[in-house]
Write a protein that holds these residues in place. Structure first.
Motif, PDB file in Angstrom:
ATOM      1  N   LEU A 322      17.140  30.967   5.498  1.00 57.14           N
ATOM      2  CA  LEU A 322      16.238  31.912   6.250  1.00 57.14           C
ATOM      3  C   LEU A 322      17.009  32.034   7.856  1.00 57.14           C
ATOM      4  O   LEU A 322      16.777  33.152   8.353  1.00 57.14           O
ATOM      5  CB  LEU A 322      15.181  30.962   6.572  1.00 57.14           C
ATOM      6  N   LEU A 326      17.180  35.783   9.521  1.00 54.08           N
ATOM      7  CA  LEU A 326      17.179  36.148  10.965  1.00 54.08           C
ATOM      8  C   LEU A 326      18.088  36.517  11.662  1.00 54.08           C
ATOM      9  O   LEU A 326      17.934  37.707  12.536  1.00 54.08           O
ATOM     10  CB  LEU A 326      16.591  34.757  11.482  1.00 54.08           C
ATOM     11  N   SER A 353      13.055  36.242   0.336  1.00 51.34           N
ATOM     12  CA  SER A 353      11.783  35.391   0.982  1.00 51.34           C
ATOM     13  C   SER A 353      10.942  34.630   0.086  1.00 51.34           C
ATOM     14  O   SER A 353      10.460  33.611   0.036  1.00 51.34           O
ATOM     15  CB  SER A 353      11.237  36.160   2.230  1.00 51.34           C
ATOM     16  N   VAL A 366       7.562  38.412  10.241  1.00 55.94           N
ATOM     17  CA  VAL A 366       8.887  37.978  10.545  1.00 55.94           C
ATOM     18  C   VAL A 366       9.801  39.265  10.883  1.00 55.94           C
ATOM     19  O   VAL A 366      10.404  39.485  11.988  1.00 55.94           O
ATOM     20  CB  VAL A 366       9.456  36.955   9.614  1.00 55.94           C
ATOM     21  N   THR A 417       8.770  32.079  11.504  1.00 54.03           N
ATOM     22  CA  THR A 417       9.393  32.021  10.297  1.00 54.03           C
ATOM     23  C   THR A 417       9.271  30.716   9.755  1.00 54.03           C
ATOM     24  O   THR A 417       9.001  30.575   8.316  1.00 54.03           O
ATOM     25  CB  THR A 417      11.239  32.141  10.514  1.00 54.03           C
TER      26      THR A 417
END
Length: 434
Positions: A322, A326, A353, A366, A417
């Motif tokens: 994750l 980002l 995801s 997000v 997130t």
């Protein structure tokens, strides 16, 4: 031919064209066609890409996009911004650095009404710029606060970003996305206000003059008709009174009648609003059509599955993967506007995801929040350029003032997130999650 070769051809062609100055939509279409030619004959490639571009626009929900753009342009011209600024000043006027907090709150209100970060930065920035200068504010600081807070309207509904994401993500509920945007959007505004409070207290910027109860009530009633638009449109969509598209049509009618009632909309101004809406709609719709062709090429060549497998093989840690997502989104946001970013990267990153157990609604928040940060970063940040333009300040002076906001918003992005409740609690309470 392997998916890796398809990735190299597709993104290689896209970035070569993009950095060569070719518009994003044209770069998408050409890159998709070139990649299709590597796998299919000329006739099949031409037919399928053209067909997919047409199919991409055959969505009733997409009609909401030009209508919300139209409503936002009407509000930007129709005198609503001034009334919202006056109301915001009443609410936060006694806090140190009142005009900075007013800027944030007004952007949250106007952004929620218009759904456009650029329109909000222009309308609120131009309304407050002279007031801040007269009160002794550093113009670069004022511009930074305006730029950082203008994108809150991309999260707080109604917002076209959520509608575009819903379409690309395979029919994720627009109502759920609208409700999911409230907490992250409000938190985004609060983060900027906290940073502004620290800066203004150190600089000893003044509070606003105390207003009487009668003046406060007058400001509230002047702004109330505009604020009711949020209740009518969002409430109607969430509670099933009308669809997102019908809600957008209601927003156009409501804002047009309101602007005429304020006597701030001439026929010449209306003609200009229609022209700007048509131009913006053409750009957005061509982007959506071209990205649909790219999505088909990626699906046909197995690119999303290959990227998912590659990322998941990097580490067994959900946190690490994750975190990499980002980083990718923040980097993408620095050189790509929010609509093409959503159109291109949703088909790639949404499956990853979901593989990691993230709800599609949470991933939408997000993605949109990461792109909000991108709108205020050089070299392509649209809100950055508009905000500096209305302030008359140079980008070189404004960007250093934005750094604390970048840090705060990146921490918020991490929180959204890794804490699902920030985006899912509200739609879950209302029974909007599947």
């Amino acid at each position: 031919m392997s998916a890796l070769a398809a990735v190299a051809i597709l993104f290689g062609a896209f970035f070569v064209l993009l950095f060569g100055g070719v518009p994003i939509s044209v770069s998408l279409g050409v890159a998709s066609f070139v990649t299709a030619l590597a796998f299919l004959p000329w006739d099949d490639s031409t037919y399928i890409i053209g067909q997919q571009m047409n199919v991409g626009l055959e969505s009733f929900s997409l009609l909401a996009v030009p209508l919300f753009i139209f409503a936002g342009n009407i509000m930007n011209t129709g005198g609503i911004a001034r009334r919202l600024v006056d109301l915001a000043l009443v609410v936060v006027g006694r806090v140190p650095g009142a005009l900075a907090h007013t800027n944030v709150l007004a952007n949250m209100l106007f952004g929620a009404l218009s759904g456009s970060a650029v329109a909000s930065a222009a309308a609120i920035g131009s309304t407050l710029h002279d007031r801040q200068r007269e009160a002794g504010y550093d113009p670069a600081f004022g511009a930074a606060v305006n730029i950082a807070s203008a994108p809150t309207g991309l999260l707080i509904p109604p917002t076209t970003a959520a509608i575009v994401y819903s379409t690309v993500a395979g029919g994720v509920s627009v109502s759920a996305l609208f409700m999911a945007g409230y907490v992250p959007g409000i938190l985004m505004g609060l983060v900027i206000m906290v940073i502004a409070f620290v800066v203004t207290r150190r600089a000893e910027y003044p509070k606003a003059a105390r207003v009487t109860s009668s003046e406060a009530i007058r400001c509230l009633f002047r702004a109330l008709p505009g604020l009711l638009l949020i209740v009518v449109v969002v409430g109607g969509i969430v509670f099933g009174v009308f669809t997102a598209t019908e809600g957008a049509a209601v927003a156009v009618l409501y804002t047009l009648v309101l602007s005429l009632a304020y006597r701030s909309m001439s026929w010449t101004a209306l003609k200009d609003v229609v022209t700007r809406t048509v131009v913006a709609t053409g750009v957005v719709m061509f982007l959506i059509a071209a990205s649909t062709g790219m999505s088909w090429v990626m699906a046909y060549t197995g690119i999303p599955a290959a990227i998912t497998e590659a990322l998941l093989s990097v580490s067994d840690s959900r946190v690490v993967i994750l975190g990499l997502m980002l980083v990718v989104l923040l980097v993408v946001g620095t050189f790509m506007d929010i609509t093409p970013a959503i159109l291109i990267f949703t088909p790639i990153l949404l499956p990853i995801s979901e593989e990691l157990g993230m709800d599609p609604v949470q991933f939408g928040m997000v993605l949109i929040l990461a792109m909000c940060i991108g709108t205020m970063t050089p070299p392509v940040g649209s809100v950055l350029f508009v905000g500096t333009s209305v302030s008359g300040e140079s980008i070189e002076r404004v960007v250093p003032k934005l750094i604390p906001h970048f840090a705060g918003l990146i921490l918020l992005l991490i929180a959204v997130t890794f804490i699902p409740a920030l985006s899912l609690a509200l739609p879950g309470m209302m029974g909007l999650l599947e």
